[in-house]
Every structure is written in structure tokens, then in C-alpha cells.
Design a protein around this motif. Structure first.
Motif, PDB file in Angstrom:
ATOM      1  N   THR A 116       0.858  -1.152  -0.097  1.00  0.00           N
ATOM      2  CA  THR A 116      -0.127   0.044   0.168  1.00  0.00           C
ATOM      3  C   THR A 116       0.893   1.131  -0.062  1.00  0.00           C
ATOM      4  O   THR A 116       2.137   0.919  -0.267  1.00  0.00           O
ATOM      5  N   ILE A 117       0.415   2.395   0.347  1.00  0.00           N
ATOM      6  CA  ILE A 117       1.191   3.566   0.371  1.00  0.00           C
ATOM      7  C   ILE A 117       0.944   4.260   1.463  1.00  0.00           C
ATOM      8  O   ILE A 117       0.173   3.991   2.391  1.00  0.00           O
ATOM      9  N   ALA A 118       1.931   5.258   1.942  1.00  0.00           N
ATOM     10  CA  ALA A 118       2.053   5.464   3.616  1.00  0.00           C
ATOM     11  C   ALA A 118       1.170   6.788   3.774  1.00  0.00           C
ATOM     12  O   ALA A 118       0.670   6.665   4.958  1.00  0.00           O
ATOM     13  N   ALA A 119       0.935   7.642   2.680  1.00  0.00           N
ATOM     14  CA  ALA A 119       0.345   8.939   2.996  1.00  0.00           C
ATOM     15  C   ALA A 119      -0.217   9.381   1.767  1.00  0.00           C
ATOM     16  O   ALA A 119       0.054   9.062   0.677  1.00  0.00           O
ATOM     17  N   ALA A 152       4.881   8.403  -4.400  1.00  0.00           N
ATOM     18  CA  ALA A 152       4.357   8.066  -2.976  1.00  0.00           C
ATOM     19  C   ALA A 152       5.524   6.942  -2.536  1.00  0.00           C
ATOM     20  O   ALA A 152       6.284   6.535  -3.030  1.00  0.00           O
ATOM     21  N   ARG A 153       5.368   7.058  -1.093  1.00  0.00           N
ATOM     22  CA  ARG A 153       6.197   5.923  -0.454  1.00  0.00           C
ATOM     23  C   ARG A 153       5.365   4.724  -0.211  1.00  0.00           C
ATOM     24  O   ARG A 153       4.522   4.783   0.163  1.00  0.00           O
ATOM     25  N   THR A 154       5.844   3.585  -0.668  1.00  0.00           N
ATOM     26  CA  THR A 154       5.136   2.192  -0.889  1.00  0.00           C
ATOM     27  C   THR A 154       5.546   1.780   0.583  1.00  0.00           C
ATOM     28  O   THR A 154       6.561   1.703   1.191  1.00  0.00           O
ATOM     29  N   VAL A 155       4.553   1.132   1.143  1.00  0.00           N
ATOM     30  CA  VAL A 155       4.554   0.157   2.380  1.00  0.00           C
ATOM     31  C   VAL A 155       4.252  -1.201   1.897  1.00  0.00           C
ATOM     32  O   VAL A 155       3.425  -1.495   1.551  1.00  0.00           O
ATOM     33  N   ARG A 156       5.346  -1.896   2.359  1.00  0.00           N
ATOM     34  CA  ARG A 156       5.495  -3.428   2.136  1.00  0.00           C
ATOM     35  C   ARG A 156       4.877  -4.337   3.063  1.00  0.00           C
ATOM     36  O   ARG A 156       4.971  -3.469   4.273  1.00  0.00           O
ATOM     37  N   ARG A 157       4.268  -5.187   2.635  1.00  0.00           N
ATOM     38  CA  ARG A 157       3.312  -5.987   3.815  1.00  0.00           C
ATOM     39  C   ARG A 157       3.826  -7.360   3.483  1.00  0.00           C
ATOM     40  O   ARG A 157       3.920  -8.079   2.275  1.00  0.00           O
ATOM     41  N   THR A 158       4.024  -8.048   4.687  1.00  0.00           N
ATOM     42  CA  THR A 158       4.392  -9.561   4.727  1.00  0.00           C
ATOM     43  C   THR A 158       3.784 -10.281   6.011  1.00  0.00           C
ATOM     44  O   THR A 158       3.487  -9.602   6.935  1.00  0.00           O
TER      45      THR A 158
END
Length: 219
Positions: free
Chosen positions: A14-17, A134-140
Motif C-alpha cells: 500500500t502507500i504511506a500517505a 508516494a512511499r510504498t509500504v511493503r506488507r508481509t
């Protein structure tokens, strides 16, 4: 010799902001807003806010993806010819493997028709360029781990586990104090055996990592 752990499985990112980006093509303004949205209600609130902010725009086109596995997807052409806006925007989100976000593009018509192909390129480019910034937020996936530590060892073990986490894609989620200290970590499943070995070495086998639920970890 240490054998590297396999890379952990990943969920869509997702994205951070929230972020806004404007693209001008043949005098038409395409103002794209991308924003995190974990529910359809949050996405609808973003859409409504864009429509209020750019109330005089001719079109408000939408694409959204919701859910840990990106299982809810929706798009709207906002009055543009069918298939020229919402779907191309949604395809950008799919190609980038993103979820829990909404993209809204407000268009101010500049007097020059772009044609179907031009609209597809314009809407997809507006969203793509916004996401580039945008800053991408990695999910695991990660297992929540609890380690109960005597107060006398808490500071040393916290330092040891923080360093371990930094090298194993893990996170220290919480430190709480009662009759003893409890360190809570989020650890990718592939690194659980390594955690057990490191914890045993750091405590002479006295401490145990208690495994809990599997959750989504963001980094």
C-alpha cells in the motif's frame, strides 16, 4: 556458515500517505489524488473530499482496491467514455500490486478532445506519476512472538533482539513491564527457527519465544 533464510511471502503493498499530482495535456488538467484507504467507507470519504475540493471539474474518475489480498476492486469513468478512465486507473493499481488505497482524478477540460486512446494514457499516467512520488509500504505475513524476560536481563535482551530484528526483516512491536518484562516481536515465518537459535544462545537456553497469531506486518 549461516544459510540465508528464504525470502518471505508478500501481500500486495500500500502507500504511506495521501499524495496529489497534476498532469496537463493539451490544456486539460488531470489532478490525481492517491490515498490509503483500508475500508470502502474510508475510500468513499476520500472521493467525497476530492469532489468537494474540485467541485467545478467536469469529471471525477475513481479506482480503488481494498483488502489484504486486494479482493475488493472498483472503478468509475466519472462521465468519460466507457473504459477510458476508471479501468485504466485500476490497471495501474493492479500492475503495481497495491491494495488498501483509492485513486481519484479530477479533470478540467481544456477545449481539445484527446480521443479514447489519449484519455486512457492521460488517466493512467496521472495515477502512475502520483504513485511514483508516494512511499510504498511493503506488507508481509508475520508471527507475533512474546518473550518473557527477567527485569535484570530486559535491557540486554531488548538490545540483542532489536539487532536481530534489524537483520531478519522482523520488528519489535512492544515492550511491557509487570512482574517481568515482555518483549513482543513480529517475525516472518521463515525466520522463526533462526529466532529460536539466537534467543537460546543469548540466554543460555533459559528463554523461550512463545508463538501467537499470524498478522500482517508493514515496513
Amino acid at each position: 556458515m549461516d544459510v540465508p533464510d528464504p525470502a518471505p511471502a508478500r501481500y500486495p503493498s500500500t502507500i504511506a500517505a495521501p499524495l496529489e499530482h497534476e498532469l496537463v495535456i493539451k490544456k486539460s488538467r488531470f489532478i490525481a489524488q492517491v490515498a490509503p484507504a483500508r475500508t470502502t467507507e474510508e475510500a468513499e470519504a476520500v472521493i467525497a473530499a476530492v469532489r468537494r475540493q474540485y467541485w467545478d471539474a467536469r469529471h471525477h474518475c475513481v479506482a480503488l482496491v481494498i483488502g489484504t489480498h486486494a479482493d475488493q476492486q472498483r472503478s468509475s469513468d466519472g462521465g468519460e467514455p466507457s473504459g477510458t478512465a476508471g479501468v485504466p486507473m485500476l490497471e495501474v493499481l493492479r500492475r503495481r500490486e497495491l491494495t488498501d488505497l483509492v485513486a481519484v482524478v479530477a479533470r478540467y477540460f481544456g477545449g481539445v478532445k484527446l480521443g479514447a486512446g489519449g484519455l486512457v494514457r492521460a488517466y493512467s499516467s496521472a495515477v502512475s506519476e502520483a504513485l511514483d512520488a508516494a512511499r510504498t509500504v511493503r506488507r508481509t505475513p508475520a508471527v507475533r512472538i512474546a518473550v518473557e524476560v527477567p527485569h535484570t536481563d530486559a535491557g540486554r535482551l531488548q538490545s540483542v533482539l532489536r539487532e536481530w530484528a534489524d537483520h531478519h526483516e522482523a520488528q519489535i512491536e512492544d515492550v511491557s513491564y509487570a512482574s517481568s518484562a515482555t518483549l513482543t516481536l513480529l517475525v516472518p515465518p521463515a525466520h522463526l527457527v533462526a529466532l529460536d537459535a539466537s534467543l537460546a544462545a543469548a540466554s543460555a537456553g533459559r528463554l523461550v519465544a512463545v508463538r501467537g497469531e499470524t498478522v500482517v506486518m508493514e515496513s
